[in-house]
Design a protein around this motif. Structure first.
Motif, short mmCIF file in Angstrom:
data_model
loop_
_atom_site.label_atom_id
_atom_site.label_comp_id
_atom_site.label_asym_id
_atom_site.label_seq_id
_atom_site.Cartn_x
_atom_site.Cartn_y
_atom_site.Cartn_z
N GLY A 150 -7.69 66.69 24.61
CA GLY A 150 -7.21 65.37 24.54
C GLY A 150 -7.51 64.72 25.87
N THR A 151 -7.25 63.49 25.93
CA THR A 151 -7.36 62.49 26.82
C THR A 151 -5.91 61.74 27.04
OG1 THR A 151 -8.35 60.77 25.94
CG2 THR A 151 -9.52 62.55 27.14
N TYR A 152 -5.62 61.16 28.21
CA TYR A 152 -4.26 60.54 28.22
C TYR A 152 -4.55 59.50 29.54
CZ TYR A 152 0.58 59.12 27.45
OH TYR A 152 1.84 58.56 27.13
N SER A 199 -14.46 59.48 28.64
CA SER A 199 -15.19 60.15 27.62
C SER A 199 -16.26 60.94 28.12
CB SER A 199 -15.60 58.91 26.66
OG SER A 199 -14.85 58.18 26.14
N PHE A 243 -6.23 64.18 17.77
CA PHE A 243 -5.49 64.60 18.70
C PHE A 243 -3.96 63.85 18.56
CE2 PHE A 243 -3.93 63.99 23.31
CZ PHE A 243 -3.44 64.93 23.52
N ARG A 244 -4.08 62.44 18.92
CA ARG A 244 -3.18 61.84 18.75
C ARG A 244 -2.10 62.07 17.55
NH1 ARG A 244 -4.70 56.63 21.75
NH2 ARG A 244 -3.28 55.59 20.57
N LEU A 265 -15.44 60.61 21.53
CA LEU A 265 -14.05 60.81 22.17
C LEU A 265 -13.24 59.86 21.33
CD1 LEU A 265 -12.30 61.97 23.98
CD2 LEU A 265 -12.37 59.98 25.48
N THR A 266 -13.49 58.66 20.61
CA THR A 266 -12.53 58.09 19.81
C THR A 266 -12.38 58.78 18.51
OG1 THR A 266 -13.60 55.86 20.82
CG2 THR A 266 -12.28 55.72 18.46
N GLN A 287 -10.20 61.85 19.72
CA GLN A 287 -9.00 61.40 20.08
C GLN A 287 -7.74 61.02 19.02
OE1 GLN A 287 -8.20 61.99 23.17
NE2 GLN A 287 -6.31 60.57 23.72
N TRP A 337 -11.93 54.30 30.31
CA TRP A 337 -12.16 55.22 29.12
C TRP A 337 -13.51 55.50 28.82
CZ3 TRP A 337 -8.39 57.66 27.23
CH2 TRP A 337 -7.15 57.09 27.12
#
Length: 251
Positions: free
Chosen positions: A132-134, A122, A26-27, A19-20, A23, A118
């Motif tokens: 993505g995630t938030y 994930s 995505f960011r 995920l890192t 992400q 997190w």
């Protein structure tokens, strides 16, 4: 804190790194670090990021919350304070955890640490997916989201306009039931189509249900007509009331 067996720990570490990497892209693509404020609406399940000169909107799935005061995590599917219909999608994580015997994925709430949110987000992203995630932090509470798509302000307004205000549950999606269905006693429960909590509906679909007596009236004329509709006296309720009534009748 729930013990982390080596098998789970290796799996979680692998998924967190995955995920890192995702992400980061995505960011950068959505520039999500350069907004000053956030606002999420549980009823429409939308997240707004905004500054004085720009804003962006996403649909989301709630994953869970972590309390910094008590160092505890609770999954969205187990959070009775959450009104988000999509929270039940996280039951897929519980199902996966049951197959793998991963206790952190099947327990509704448990002790954790600053990495728990997190880590579990994930895993949720790996199982459910998204773009993505938030995370948002309000007072002591961290809330984690899977972002599933970007939408426009006009689409958000349309979603919110389709909600109704329930005296018991607040602002939620609407549902239609006959006058005889209630939360006190069983009357039978017939539906226009099979439903489940949190399901997505097509634009021209609504939750619709009626009792066994209304079903008898409907069948007399091979469908709804003025007479059977008069007997049913269809009324408007919120989605949560609808599924509370359905649960009562199916128990």
């Amino acid at each position: 804190m729930i013990f982390r067996p080596l098998k789970y720990e290796k799996y979680a570490d692998k998924i967190c790194q995955k995920l890192t990497d995702f992400q980061n892209s995505f960011r950068e693509e959505y520039d999500i670090d350069n907004y000053d404020n956030w606002f999420y609406n549980q009823s429409s399940e939308t997240l707004r990021l905004y500054s004085d000169d720009k804003e962006i909107y996403f649909k989301y799935i709630p994953v869970g919350t972590f309390s910094q005061n008590t160092n505890t995590w609770i999954w969205a599917w187990a959070n009775e304070d959450s009104v988000e219909p999509r929270k039940f999608r996280t039951l897929k994580i519980k199902e996966f955890g049951g197959k793998k015997n991963y206790e952190n994925l099947t327990s509704s709430h448990f002790d954790g640490d600053k990495y728990t949110g997190w880590e579990l987000t994930s895993i949720a992203f790996e199982i459910i997916g998204g773009i993505g995630t938030y995370r948002v932090i309000s007072d002591h509470l961290e809330k984690y989201f899977l972002l599933i798509e970007q939408i426009t302000k006009e689409e958000v307004e349309k979603l919110e306009n389709e909600l109704i205000e329930c005296e018991v549950h607040g602002k939620l999606r609407k549902a239609f039931i006959c006058q005889h269905l209630n939360t006190e006693f069983k009357t039978g429960f017939e539906e226009a189509f099979d439903t489940y909590r949190g399901m997505e509906l097509a634009d021209d679909d609504d939750f619709q249900a009626w009792c066994s007596e209304c079903e008898k009236e409907r069948l007399k004329t091979d469908g709804w007509n003025d007479e059977s509709m008069e007997f049913a006296q269809i009324k408007l309720v919120c989605e949560r009331c609808y599924f509370d009534i359905k649960k009562l009748n199916l128990e």
